[in-house]
Design an enzyme around this catalytic site. Structure first.
Site, short mmCIF file in Angstrom:
data_model
loop_
_atom_site.label_atom_id
_atom_site.label_comp_id
_atom_site.label_asym_id
_atom_site.label_seq_id
_atom_site.Cartn_x
_atom_site.Cartn_y
_atom_site.Cartn_z
N ASP A 267 -32.56 -23.12 -24.10
CA ASP A 267 -31.86 -23.03 -25.38
C ASP A 267 -31.93 -21.61 -25.89
O ASP A 267 -32.87 -20.87 -25.56
CB ASP A 267 -32.48 -23.97 -26.42
CG ASP A 267 -33.72 -23.34 -27.07
OD1 ASP A 267 -33.58 -22.76 -28.17
OD2 ASP A 267 -34.81 -23.38 -26.47
N CYS A 305 -11.56 -18.22 -16.84
CA CYS A 305 -12.06 -19.28 -17.72
C CYS A 305 -10.94 -20.25 -18.08
O CYS A 305 -9.82 -19.84 -18.40
CB CYS A 305 -12.65 -18.68 -18.99
SG CYS A 305 -13.28 -19.91 -20.16
N CYS A 310 -9.26 -19.61 -23.97
CA CYS A 310 -8.64 -18.77 -22.95
C CYS A 310 -7.27 -19.29 -22.54
O CYS A 310 -6.42 -18.51 -22.10
CB CYS A 310 -9.56 -18.65 -21.74
SG CYS A 310 -11.01 -17.59 -22.05
#
Length: 374
Positions: A267, A305, A310
Site C-alpha cells: 500500500d 494503457c 487514456c
C-alpha cells in the site's frame, strides 16, 4: 469459518515471487496486490464503483485519522466502515502507529502506549495497543494491524532494539485484546535496517501467532538499495503459509522488488498523491503533466494503457485541467495512476503463473532504462 485464509498457488522458479489467494469476510483477493489508500474512509477523488473498475480488490483505511474524525464509535453505530463508505470489498486498517510516529514532538511514547496531541485541533489523546484494537474492531475492517512503534532512520542500534522489544510486547497485548472472530490480525516486523533485529522480531511475532505478517519501518528516509536489501533479508524468515505485507512502499520498482522478494500485499499514497500533483505513471516512467511539452500533445498519457482516461483524453486536455485547477484533473489523474498500479499487479500475477517473473522484472527495468539495485 476463519476470518482469513491464504492459499499459496504457485511459486516462481527463478525468484521468491509467489501467486496466492487470500479470502476474507468480504471477499477474495488475488495476490500479489496493491491496496489503494483510503485514509479517511475515501480513496481521494474516486467513488467505490470507480475503484472496482480500475481493479481494486482491497483498500486501506487509517485508524488514527478515523479515530479523530468522525470517531470510530460513530462509524460503529452507523454499521461499520463498509456500510459507512459504501465499499463492499475487503478493508485493511492501519493501526495508527506510523501516523503517531510522524507526529514527532506532538507525541510521547511509554510502555502503556502513546500520548499525543491531535494535528487537527491540538487536543490531547492516548492510544494503547488495547485502544488501537478497540478502534479497529469498531470500524469492522477485515484485517486489523497490531499497534507498533516505528523507529526513525537513522537511529542507534540500541534504540532500534529497545523499540523492537516494545513492539513485541504491544503485539502480544493486541493479540490478547482482539475479540472479533470475523476480523484477521496481522503482526508487524520491526528492527530498522538491521537484518538480525528483523529476524528477532519476526521470530518473536511467530511465537505469538498472527493471521499474517507485515514488514514495517521502511520508506522512512533510507536509501532505495537498503530498502530492497531489507525486503530480501526478511522474506525468508516469515512463514510461507501466511500472507506477507510490506507497509507504505509505493514506487513501481519497489513493488516489483517486494514481489521478487516474496511479499504479497502493498500500500502507499504515492499513486493518488502524485496524481493530485500532476505526476502520472507510464510504462516507461513518470511524466509531469503540467509540463509545457504537453500543451499540444493529442496522445494519451500512456499509449500502452487501456484505462478509461487514456482511451478518452489527451495529454493536452489533462494539462489544461491541471493548470486550470479543475477538480476533474485530480479525478482523471487518480483514475489513471491507480489503473496503472493495479494493472502492474495483474501483469506480475500473470508472469508468476507462467513461471517467468524474472524475465518480467528484467523487461520492467529495461523499459525504464533502469537496473535493479540489488
Amino acid at each position: 469459518m476463519p476470518a482469513l485464509t491464504f492459499e499459496l498457488i504457485k511459486k516462481d522458479p527463478g525468484s521468491a515471487a509467489r501467486l496466492g489467494s487470500l479470502t476474507t469476510t468480504h471477499g477474495r483477493i488475488e495476490t500479489p496486490i496493491f491496496m489503494p489508500v483510503g485514509t479517511q474512509a475515501t480513496v481521494k477523488a474516486m467513488t467505490p464503483e470507480e475503484l472496482v473498475e480500475v481493479g481494486s480488490q482491497i483498500i486501506l483505511a487509517n485508524t488514527y485519522h478515523l479515530y479523530l474524525r468522525p470517531g470510530h464509535e460513530l462509524i460503529g453505530r452507523l454499521g461499520g466502515l463498509h456500510r459507512f463508505m459504501h465499499w463492499n470489498g475487503p478493508i485493511l486498517t492501519d493501526s495508527g502507529g506510523f501516523q503517531v510516529f510522524s507526529l514527532g514532538e506532538l507525541r510521547k511514547i511509554s510502555e502503556e502506549g502513546v500520548k499525543f496531541r491531535s494535528h487537527i485541533d491540538g487536543s490531547t489523546h492516548f492510544i494503547s495497543p488495547e485502544v488501537s484494537i478497540a478502534i479497529q474492531e469498531a470500524l469492522g475492517s477485515d484485517i486489523a494491524m497490531v499497534f507498533d512503534e516505528c523507529p526513525p532512520y537513522p537511529a542507534e542500534y540500541s534504540y532500534v532494539k529497545t523499540s523492537l522489544e516494545l513492539t513485541t510486547r504491544w503485539a502480544r497485548r493486541c493479540k490478547e485484546a482482539h475479540r472479533r472472530e470475523d476480523q484477521a490480525l496481522f503482526g508487524i516486523v520491526q528492527g530498522g535496517m538491521h537484518p538480525e533485529l528483523r529476524r528477532e522480531s519476526a521470530l518473536q511475532l511467530q511465537e505469538i501467532g498472527f493471521d499474517g505478517y507485515a514488514l514495517g519501518g521502511l520508506s522512512v528516509g533510507e536509501e532505495k538499495g537498503l530498502m530492497h536489501e531489507m525486503m530480501q533479508a526478511c522474506s525468508g524468515i516469515l512463514p510461507e503459509d501466511r500472507p506477507r505485507y510490506i507497509m507504505g512502499i509505493g514506487a513501481p520498482e519497489d513493488l516489483i522488488e517486494g514481489i521478487h522478494a516474496g511479499f504479497d500485499m502493498f500500500d502507499c499514497v504515492m499513486p493518488t498523491r502524485n496524481a493530485r500533483n500532476g505526476a502520472l505513471f507510464t510504462g516507461t516512467g513518470r511524466i509531469n503533466i503540467k509540463s509545457a511539452v504537453f500543451a499540444e500533445d493529442t496522445g494519451p498519457i500512456d499509449p500502452e494503457c487501456g484505462c478509461y482516461v487514456c482511451r478518452n483524453y489527451s495529454r493536452a486536455y489533462l494539462r489544461h485541467l491541471y493548470r486550470s485547477q479543475e477538480i476533474l484533473a485530480s479525478r482523471l489523474n487518480t483514475w489513471h495512476n491507480l489503473h496503472f498500479y493495479l494493472k502492474l499487479m495483474e501483469e506480475a500475477r500473470g508472469a508468476i503463473a507462467q513461471g517467468r517473473f524474472v524475465e518480467f522484472r528484467r523487461e520492467f527495468y529495461a523499459k525504464r532504462g533502469l537496473t535493479p539495485l540489488v
